[in-house]
Design an enzyme around this catalytic site. Sequence first.
Site, PDB file in Angstrom:
ATOM      1  N   CYS A  39       8.145   5.981   7.575  1.00  0.00           N
ATOM      2  CA  CYS A  39       7.780   6.830   8.706  1.00  0.00           C
ATOM      3  C   CYS A  39       8.664   6.636   9.933  1.00  0.00           C
ATOM      4  O   CYS A  39       8.403   7.184  10.991  1.00  0.00           O
ATOM      5  CB  CYS A  39       6.317   6.640   9.076  1.00  0.00           C
ATOM      6  SG  CYS A  39       5.956   4.981   9.668  1.00  0.00           S
TER       7      CYS A  39
ATOM      8  N   GLY B 191       8.360   1.156   8.771  1.00  0.00           N
ATOM      9  CA  GLY B 191       8.712   1.594  10.120  1.00  0.00           C
ATOM     10  C   GLY B 191      10.162   1.210  10.340  1.00  0.00           C
ATOM     11  O   GLY B 191      10.476   0.143  10.873  1.00  0.00           O
ATOM     12  N   THR B 192      11.040   2.113   9.913  1.00  0.00           N
ATOM     13  CA  THR B 192      12.464   1.740   9.915  1.00  0.00           C
ATOM     14  C   THR B 192      13.066   1.726  11.325  1.00  0.00           C
ATOM     15  O   THR B 192      14.173   1.235  11.500  1.00  0.00           O
ATOM     16  CB  THR B 192      13.271   2.686   8.999  1.00  0.00           C
ATOM     17  OG1 THR B 192      12.895   4.029   9.305  1.00  0.00           O
ATOM     18  CG2 THR B 192      12.988   2.399   7.544  1.00  0.00           C
ATOM     19  N   ASN B 193      12.324   2.224  12.315  1.00  0.00           N
ATOM     20  CA  ASN B 193      12.833   2.099  13.693  1.00  0.00           C
ATOM     21  C   ASN B 193      12.800   0.631  14.103  1.00  0.00           C
ATOM     22  O   ASN B 193      13.810   0.047  14.505  1.00  0.00           O
ATOM     23  CB  ASN B 193      11.970   2.896  14.682  1.00  0.00           C
ATOM     24  CG  ASN B 193      11.865   4.359  14.302  1.00  0.00           C
ATOM     25  OD1 ASN B 193      12.759   4.890  13.658  1.00  0.00           O
ATOM     26  ND2 ASN B 193      10.769   4.995  14.693  1.00  0.00           N
TER      27      ASN B 193
ATOM     28  N   LYS C 226      43.561  23.683   3.632  1.00  0.00           N
ATOM     29  CA  LYS C 226      44.396  24.874   3.476  1.00  0.00           C
ATOM     30  C   LYS C 226      45.332  24.722   2.279  1.00  0.00           C
ATOM     31  O   LYS C 226      45.397  25.581   1.407  1.00  0.00           O
ATOM     32  CB  LYS C 226      45.197  25.105   4.750  1.00  0.00           C
ATOM     33  CG  LYS C 226      45.973  26.401   4.701  1.00  0.00           C
ATOM     34  CD  LYS C 226      46.883  26.589   5.906  1.00  0.00           C
ATOM     35  CE  LYS C 226      46.166  26.382   7.198  1.00  0.00           C
ATOM     36  NZ  LYS C 226      46.237  27.484   8.122  1.00  0.00           N
TER      37      LYS C 226
ATOM     38  N   ARG D 108      38.677  29.397   3.033  1.00  0.00           N
ATOM     39  CA  ARG D 108      37.906  28.177   3.246  1.00  0.00           C
ATOM     40  C   ARG D 108      36.433  28.561   3.322  1.00  0.00           C
ATOM     41  O   ARG D 108      36.111  29.737   3.536  1.00  0.00           O
ATOM     42  CB  ARG D 108      38.345  27.465   4.524  1.00  0.00           C
ATOM     43  CG  ARG D 108      38.127  28.304   5.764  1.00  0.00           C
ATOM     44  CD  ARG D 108      38.706  27.637   7.000  1.00  0.00           C
ATOM     45  NE  ARG D 108      38.655  28.563   8.116  1.00  0.00           N
ATOM     46  CZ  ARG D 108      39.376  28.447   9.211  1.00  0.00           C
ATOM     47  NH1 ARG D 108      40.229  27.469   9.336  1.00  0.00           N
ATOM     48  NH2 ARG D 108      39.263  29.311  10.191  1.00  0.00           N
TER      49      ARG D 108
ATOM     50  N   SER E 188       3.967   1.260   4.700  1.00  0.00           N
ATOM     51  CA  SER E 188       4.739   2.335   5.319  1.00  0.00           C
ATOM     52  C   SER E 188       5.864   1.677   6.102  1.00  0.00           C
ATOM     53  O   SER E 188       5.619   0.848   6.978  1.00  0.00           O
ATOM     54  CB  SER E 188       3.846   3.159   6.247  1.00  0.00           C
ATOM     55  OG  SER E 188       4.610   4.178   6.835  1.00  0.00           O
TER      56      SER E 188
ATOM     57  N   ARG F   4      52.229  25.653   8.753  1.00  0.00           N
ATOM     58  CA  ARG F   4      50.865  25.612   9.311  1.00  0.00           C
ATOM     59  C   ARG F   4      50.230  24.270   9.024  1.00  0.00           C
ATOM     60  O   ARG F   4      50.529  23.626   8.021  1.00  0.00           O
ATOM     61  CB  ARG F   4      49.977  26.678   8.662  1.00  0.00           C
ATOM     62  CG  ARG F   4      50.376  28.081   8.960  1.00  0.00           C
ATOM     63  CD  ARG F   4      49.623  29.012   8.007  1.00  0.00           C
ATOM     64  NE  ARG F   4      50.353  30.240   7.814  1.00  0.00           N
ATOM     65  CZ  ARG F   4      50.057  31.368   8.437  1.00  0.00           C
ATOM     66  NH1 ARG F   4      49.058  31.432   9.259  1.00  0.00           N
ATOM     67  NH2 ARG F   4      50.762  32.452   8.209  1.00  0.00           N
TER      68      ARG F   4
ATOM     69  N   GLY G 286      41.494  26.719  14.919  1.00  0.00           N
ATOM     70  CA  GLY G 286      42.273  26.913  16.145  1.00  0.00           C
ATOM     71  C   GLY G 286      42.683  25.635  16.851  1.00  0.00           C
ATOM     72  O   GLY G 286      43.206  25.679  17.954  1.00  0.00           O
TER      73      GLY G 286
ATOM     74  N   MET H  48      44.834  23.200  15.766  1.00  0.00           N
ATOM     75  CA  MET H  48      46.215  22.743  15.643  1.00  0.00           C
ATOM     76  C   MET H  48      47.142  23.952  15.549  1.00  0.00           C
ATOM     77  O   MET H  48      46.702  25.082  15.583  1.00  0.00           O
ATOM     78  CB  MET H  48      46.330  21.817  14.450  1.00  0.00           C
ATOM     79  CG  MET H  48      45.580  20.512  14.701  1.00  0.00           C
ATOM     80  SD  MET H  48      45.720  19.376  13.354  1.00  0.00           S
ATOM     81  CE  MET H  48      44.880  20.227  12.073  1.00  0.00           C
TER      82      MET H  48
ATOM     83  N   HIS I 159      37.531  32.624  19.287  1.00  0.00           N
ATOM     84  CA  HIS I 159      37.295  31.178  19.375  1.00  0.00           C
ATOM     85  C   HIS I 159      35.848  30.881  19.765  1.00  0.00           C
ATOM     86  O   HIS I 159      35.163  30.078  19.136  1.00  0.00           O
ATOM     87  CB  HIS I 159      38.268  30.587  20.403  1.00  0.00           C
ATOM     88  CG  HIS I 159      38.097  29.122  20.606  1.00  0.00           C
ATOM     89  ND1 HIS I 159      37.314  28.616  21.609  1.00  0.00           N
ATOM     90  CD2 HIS I 159      38.571  28.067  19.910  1.00  0.00           C
ATOM     91  CE1 HIS I 159      37.338  27.302  21.540  1.00  0.00           C
ATOM     92  NE2 HIS I 159      38.092  26.945  20.523  1.00  0.00           N
TER      93      HIS I 159
ATOM     94  N   TYR J 124       6.299   8.957  -0.390  1.00  0.00           N
ATOM     95  CA  TYR J 124       6.441   9.995   0.637  1.00  0.00           C
ATOM     96  C   TYR J 124       7.328   9.513   1.776  1.00  0.00           C
ATOM     97  O   TYR J 124       7.560   8.310   1.945  1.00  0.00           O
ATOM     98  CB  TYR J 124       5.075  10.412   1.187  1.00  0.00           C
ATOM     99  CG  TYR J 124       4.375   9.347   1.997  1.00  0.00           C
ATOM    100  CD1 TYR J 124       4.582   9.242   3.374  1.00  0.00           C
ATOM    101  CD2 TYR J 124       3.521   8.415   1.386  1.00  0.00           C
ATOM    102  CE1 TYR J 124       3.960   8.248   4.111  1.00  0.00           C
ATOM    103  CE2 TYR J 124       2.894   7.427   2.111  1.00  0.00           C
ATOM    104  CZ  TYR J 124       3.113   7.343   3.478  1.00  0.00           C
ATOM    105  OH  TYR J 124       2.515   6.363   4.218  1.00  0.00           O
TER     106      TYR J 124
ATOM    107  N   ARG K 266       0.162   8.047  15.592  1.00  0.00           N
ATOM    108  CA  ARG K 266       0.306   6.919  16.530  1.00  0.00           C
ATOM    109  C   ARG K 266      -0.824   7.013  17.547  1.00  0.00           C
ATOM    110  O   ARG K 266      -0.763   7.784  18.494  1.00  0.00           O
ATOM    111  CB  ARG K 266       1.641   6.995  17.259  1.00  0.00           C
ATOM    112  CG  ARG K 266       2.880   6.762  16.390  1.00  0.00           C
ATOM    113  CD  ARG K 266       4.119   6.979  17.241  1.00  0.00           C
ATOM    114  NE  ARG K 266       5.331   6.439  16.669  1.00  0.00           N
ATOM    115  CZ  ARG K 266       6.296   7.191  16.129  1.00  0.00           C
ATOM    116  NH1 ARG K 266       6.167   8.494  16.075  1.00  0.00           N
ATOM    117  NH2 ARG K 266       7.374   6.619  15.651  1.00  0.00           N
TER     118      ARG K 266
HETATM  119  C1  PEP Z   1       8.876   2.443  13.354  1.00  0.00           C
HETATM  120  O1  PEP Z   1       8.985   1.370  13.929  1.00  0.00           O
HETATM  121  O2  PEP Z   1       9.720   2.882  12.562  1.00  0.00           O
HETATM  122  C2  PEP Z   1       7.701   3.300  13.603  1.00  0.00           C
HETATM  123  C3  PEP Z   1       7.516   4.403  12.926  1.00  0.00           C
HETATM  124  O3  PEP Z   1       6.881   2.917  14.612  1.00  0.00           O
HETATM  125  P1  PEP Z   1       7.186   3.193  16.159  1.00  0.00           P
HETATM  126  O4  PEP Z   1       8.366   4.101  16.222  1.00  0.00           O
HETATM  127  O5  PEP Z   1       5.937   3.789  16.717  1.00  0.00           O
HETATM  128  O6  PEP Z   1       7.454   1.822  16.662  1.00  0.00           O
END
Ligand code: PEP
Length: 884
Positions: A840, A775-777, A27, A348, A773, A96, A105, A107, A464, A860, A570
Amino acid sequence: MESKLLYEFSNTKTDGNASMSDLLGGKGANLAEMSNLGIEVPPGFTITTEVCNYVSSHNDFPKSLKNDISKAVNNLEELTNKTFGTGDNLLLLSVRSGGKISMPGMMDSILNIGLNDDNVYKLASSFSDERFALDSYRRLIQMYSNVVLDVEHHRFEAVIANKKRMDNVESDADFNVDQLQWIINAYKNTVERFTGNQFPQDPFEQLHGAIEAVFKSWNNKRAVTYRKINNIPDSLGTGATVQSMVFGNLNNQSGTGVAFTRNPSNGNKELFGEYLINAQGEDVVAGIRTPHSISKINSNNNESLEERFPKVFEQITEIASKLEGHYKEVQDIEFTIENEKVYLLQTRKAKRTAQAEVKIAIDFHKENITTKEESINMVDANNITNLLHPQFIESQNKELFGNALNASPGAAVGVIVFDADTAEIEAEKGRNVVLVRDETSPEDIHGMNSSVGILTTKGGMTSHAAVVARGMGKPCVVGAEKLIIDINEKTITNGDKTLSEGDSISIDGALGEVYLGELDTEPPKLSEEFNQLMQWCNSTKKLSIRTNAETVPEVNKALEFGAEGIGLCRTEHMFFEGERITPMREMIMSDTKQGRAKALSKLIKYQIDDFESIFTLLKDKPITVRLLDPPMHEFLPKSDIEITELGNNIGVSPSYIREMLIKLSESNPMLGHRGVRLGLSYPEIYEMQVKAIYKACFNLHKNENLTISPEIMIPLVMNADELLSMKNILINKISKLEEKYSYKLTYTIGTMIELPSAALNSHSIAEHADFFSFGTNDLTQTTLGLSRDDASKFLTDYVENDLFKQDPFVSIDVSSVGRLVEMSVLEGKSKNNNLKIGVCGEHAGEAKSIHFLNTLDIDYISCSPFRIPTAILSAAQAEILKQN
Ligand code: PEP
Ligand code: MG
């Protein structure tokens, strides 16, 4: 803390600007910016967010603050030719709050500061209007006593209601001088009764008290809850803006209002908002009197500002267009009209629905306000999924219960609850609830957050409920005046129809309609503007966007949303489906190669069919098929009934199955016998899978003349030897098939990188892989040592306590997992120039992670179908950022 504690703004001297929202709050920074732009803003000053933090930790003002305030008030006196607290021409002030990120709303603000028993008559004579002066004073007592002295709001409302009843007065604006004097006395008695002190008469005491209360409101319960829900750090603090008053309650040529520069629900180009004549400050949002529409187009009673005050409407239209052009964003403004002259009190960035956001972005470019790139950046990538949500099927029978304002679009089906706590409790039990209230207030936030939709019987499009629901992306209908809630009986009635708590309703937030019972929904129709936006993004982004999908409906959805291929199929999900789980279990139960071969020969039929249908949908788009990954025991039966049934089906005893269950069970299945390790123990499983891939490709080539080039992916690899030995088995199998069927398959073989060991061995792995690829999980799980199935129990606390800025399974942890990916990409590419690289894990569908991934040399990203538009938009936004 900076030595400068406050920043002044006026049309002659302004210290701040819009970029200083960290220090001045949104503000304060925007009031400074508007002053710089020459827009009519009552002059004032903003005390910094740093002072707020100081007050929080020291419970006192910094030493020089009161002195600085006095000097700034002096300056205001000079600028306005008025004096604070005394004199014939009184300067009154407002205080204000305003943090860096707007918290509508949440504060408090206090108006008309500086009035007291003596000078109220000076104000009366300078405006020749005693009624107005007394009205201003009673507002000050009410707001100040509530916010600063903690006297409950309803005590004052009761006084007003009482007087209205006694004297048969309809509206606040109709009170005469005597009645207002009576109310002021009653208010002052109320203050004395509940605080033990008289209402403060010293203007500077009022001002200091108000500033302190505004700073303290940063830590009130509703502000803290709002920040928690919206991920706003507590450390930001709020600014406190002190501003000279202009008077919307002066006469019938004065008023107050709020407006969006475009319709925030559908994005149409129209001034959209509400105003009240002869009213002040919070009256519009408070819902005490019914406001009228600003534009004719949204009015049903000839009372619109456009019709009644065309000159005022023109001024606001001009200001709106100036602000849009300057900020390149739709604005949400607050204004006061004093004698038909418009003053801006706030601007805003407007909160709007995802639909409106996309339309406005496209329209801004058409109107030459923004470049294509700027328009792409106007859309919040995480929000755009709201557009993909279902809507009610047109053709079904619907019984209308009520209709009102379409505050926030979408279809919600749930059971009625009448208060926020019940909403939260029922939602925790897994029920879909619709919160039904006369109106919502900041105290209801937790209940709104737990509900699938919101319905109110009062309030307008800027109420609100409307503002908050729109921000949350929840369907919401407001102002259903014909519906009567009986809060004691827990019922809602329209004429002869009464519904009770627990009954189902369906609300259509796009049409503003409420139906009885549970309606069926269908997928949304994507707008022309959405398609246009996606087209711009596609020609801007560099990353390809693929999808994680393995069923026909999922693949169709993903293609409809613009997926350029499948980055992760999968295959284990295909084994869980329907009746095929039985031969799968049969295979696991057999302790001989022959037994397994028999079971696999049943499974392969399903696999070939599945691959054929998916490959047919994809045609020449790329597809990565991942070979079986999870631990074997995940496929096994758990309950006694399942065990007996399986025994009967495959001809073994229940006790044999129980024995196998014990044999197969693992202490750490996530780190156990899964992925390539399974493939190496039972090569016949992966051989069956590549045979199915081969046969599907062969059949499609023969029957449909389609050439499919599958990418075959080996999961959970640790090092090059492991990959190489599995790869040789697969190549061998495919060669034999090629010989047998005289059909040469074009295929590649790559690996997932989802273990730190794989990332660290990228150089040697890359020599044997056509693609990586990430697999960041799993890579997050194994790098951080956090179980992906269990960590949520304590990760929320970690995030709340700032140990993680965000859940690392949601947004990639750049300093650990991110670094591993970065290093692996560099090493992989240095050994194998042709290495194709994708990501992925879930992070591939999250905006912040995509911004990071776009800085790396990858080809990708692949995410679930409903996140494809987010990925496309984020990839384009990341690329725009990179280019600049
Ligand atoms: C992962 O591990 O990131 C992945 C894509 O494989 P999953 O989730 O099937 O283990
Ligand atoms: Mg994995």
